[in-house]
Design a protein around this motif. Structure first.
Motif, short mmCIF file in Angstrom:
data_model
loop_
_atom_site.label_atom_id
_atom_site.label_comp_id
_atom_site.label_asym_id
_atom_site.label_seq_id
_atom_site.Cartn_x
_atom_site.Cartn_y
_atom_site.Cartn_z
N PRO A 30 0.81 -1.23 0.00
CA PRO A 30 0.00 0.00 0.00
C PRO A 30 0.84 1.28 0.00
CG PRO A 30 -0.08 -1.03 2.16
CD PRO A 30 0.65 -1.98 1.25
N VAL A 31 1.98 1.25 0.67
CA VAL A 31 2.81 2.46 0.73
C VAL A 31 3.39 2.77 -0.65
CG1 VAL A 31 4.91 3.45 1.72
CG2 VAL A 31 3.33 2.19 3.18
N ALA A 32 3.90 1.76 -1.33
CA ALA A 32 4.46 1.98 -2.67
C ALA A 32 3.38 2.43 -3.65
CB ALA A 32 5.15 0.71 -3.17
N ALA A 33 2.18 1.86 -3.52
CA ALA A 33 1.08 2.28 -4.40
C ALA A 33 0.73 3.75 -4.17
CB ALA A 33 -0.14 1.40 -4.16
N ALA A 34 0.71 4.16 -2.91
CA ALA A 34 0.43 5.57 -2.61
C ALA A 34 1.54 6.48 -3.14
CB ALA A 34 0.26 5.76 -1.11
N LEU A 35 2.77 6.02 -3.08
CA LEU A 35 3.88 6.83 -3.54
C LEU A 35 3.93 6.95 -5.06
CD1 LEU A 35 6.56 5.90 -0.88
CD2 LEU A 35 5.44 8.11 -1.21
N VAL A 36 3.33 6.01 -5.78
CA VAL A 36 3.17 6.18 -7.23
C VAL A 36 2.31 7.42 -7.47
CG1 VAL A 36 2.11 5.22 -9.32
CG2 VAL A 36 3.46 3.74 -7.85
N GLY A 37 1.24 7.56 -6.70
CA GLY A 37 0.39 8.74 -6.81
C GLY A 37 1.11 10.02 -6.45
N VAL A 38 1.97 9.96 -5.45
CA VAL A 38 2.77 11.14 -5.07
C VAL A 38 3.68 11.54 -6.23
CG1 VAL A 38 4.62 11.94 -3.55
CG2 VAL A 38 2.67 10.70 -2.60
N CYS A 39 4.30 10.57 -6.86
CA CYS A 39 5.18 10.87 -8.00
C CYS A 39 4.39 11.49 -9.15
CB CYS A 39 5.88 9.59 -8.48
SG CYS A 39 7.12 8.97 -7.34
N THR A 41 1.59 13.16 -8.95
CA THR A 41 1.22 14.51 -8.53
C THR A 41 2.39 15.47 -8.71
OG1 THR A 41 -0.37 13.63 -6.95
CG2 THR A 41 0.33 15.91 -6.63
N GLY A 42 3.57 15.04 -8.30
CA GLY A 42 4.76 15.86 -8.46
C GLY A 42 5.05 16.16 -9.92
N ILE A 43 4.88 15.16 -10.78
CA ILE A 43 5.09 15.37 -12.22
C ILE A 43 4.10 16.40 -12.75
CG2 ILE A 43 4.90 14.28 -14.50
CD1 ILE A 43 5.90 11.66 -13.10
N GLY A 44 2.85 16.26 -12.35
CA GLY A 44 1.84 17.22 -12.79
C GLY A 44 2.14 18.64 -12.34
N LEU A 45 2.53 18.79 -11.09
CA LEU A 45 2.87 20.12 -10.57
C LEU A 45 4.09 20.71 -11.28
CD1 LEU A 45 2.26 19.58 -6.76
CD2 LEU A 45 0.88 20.95 -8.33
N LEU A 46 5.08 19.88 -11.53
CA LEU A 46 6.27 20.36 -12.23
C LEU A 46 5.96 20.77 -13.67
CD1 LEU A 46 8.96 17.91 -10.86
CD2 LEU A 46 8.82 20.36 -10.43
N ARG A 47 5.04 20.05 -14.30
CA ARG A 47 4.64 20.42 -15.66
C ARG A 47 3.91 21.76 -15.66
NH1 ARG A 47 8.01 19.11 -18.46
NH2 ARG A 47 6.74 19.85 -20.17
N ASP A 66 10.96 7.02 -10.99
CA ASP A 66 10.62 6.68 -9.61
C ASP A 66 9.24 6.02 -9.52
OD1 ASP A 66 11.42 6.59 -6.98
OD2 ASP A 66 10.56 8.54 -6.49
N ALA A 67 8.28 6.55 -10.26
CA ALA A 67 6.93 5.96 -10.27
C ALA A 67 6.98 4.52 -10.78
CB ALA A 67 5.99 6.80 -11.13
N VAL A 68 7.81 4.26 -11.77
CA VAL A 68 7.94 2.89 -12.29
C VAL A 68 8.55 1.97 -11.23
CG1 VAL A 68 9.10 1.45 -14.02
CG2 VAL A 68 8.04 3.62 -14.70
N LEU A 69 9.56 2.46 -10.50
CA LEU A 69 10.15 1.65 -9.43
C LEU A 69 9.14 1.35 -8.33
CD1 LEU A 69 13.72 3.17 -9.05
CD2 LEU A 69 13.14 0.87 -9.81
N PHE A 70 8.36 2.34 -7.95
CA PHE A 70 7.32 2.11 -6.95
C PHE A 70 6.28 1.13 -7.47
CE2 PHE A 70 8.52 6.21 -4.76
CZ PHE A 70 8.88 5.61 -3.57
N LEU A 71 5.95 1.21 -8.75
CA LEU A 71 5.00 0.26 -9.34
C LEU A 71 5.55 -1.16 -9.31
CD1 LEU A 71 2.32 -0.25 -10.76
CD2 LEU A 71 3.50 0.19 -12.92
#
Length: 120
Positions: A30-39, A41-47, A66-71
């Motif tokens: 569950p933690v890694a799945a949530a961190l995919v979402g964090v990544c 979100t970060g990508i969206g904000l940076l864009r 990073d999102a791929v590693l968390f996935l």
């Protein structure tokens, strides 16, 4: 007598290790799945920042990897948990653990890149 005691201690240690591996996978999933979402979100904000301010950074590319590693960590831990009934798959647990640690290190690096790229 000593052989039985050593064998008993070895079996208890192995039992604790199996329980530890299972708990680790149940935490990573569950933690890694949530961190995919964090990544993401970060990508969206940076864009958004890149479009508004015209300031490109390497951080969104880092967060994509990073999102791929968390996935990978999420999927490996999920499959390891699901395979519990038909036999443990320790190599999947190790993949989940290593991918999670690598992704956390990369996320920390991305934070440094974001901090120093945005502050300039």
């Amino acid at each position: 007598m000593t052989g039985r005691r050593v064998r008993g201690e070895s079996e208890r240690r192995e039992s604790r290790q199996i329980a530890l591996d299972e708990r680790t996978c149940r935490l990573i999933c569950p933690v890694a799945a949530a961190l995919v979402g964090v990544c993401l979100t970060g990508i969206g904000l940076l864009r958004v920042v890149a479009v508004v301010h015209g300031h490109e950074t390497l951080a969104d590319d880092i967060l994509s990897v990073d999102a791929v590693l968390f996935l990978i960590a999420t999927l490996a831990s999920y499959v390891a948990i699901r395979r519990q009934a038909s036999g443990r798959v320790h190599w999947l647990e190790q993949i989940a653990d290593r991918a999670f640690i690598a992704a956390m290190l990369l996320l920390t690096f991305a934070c440094f890149v974001i901090t120093y790229a945005v502050s300039k």
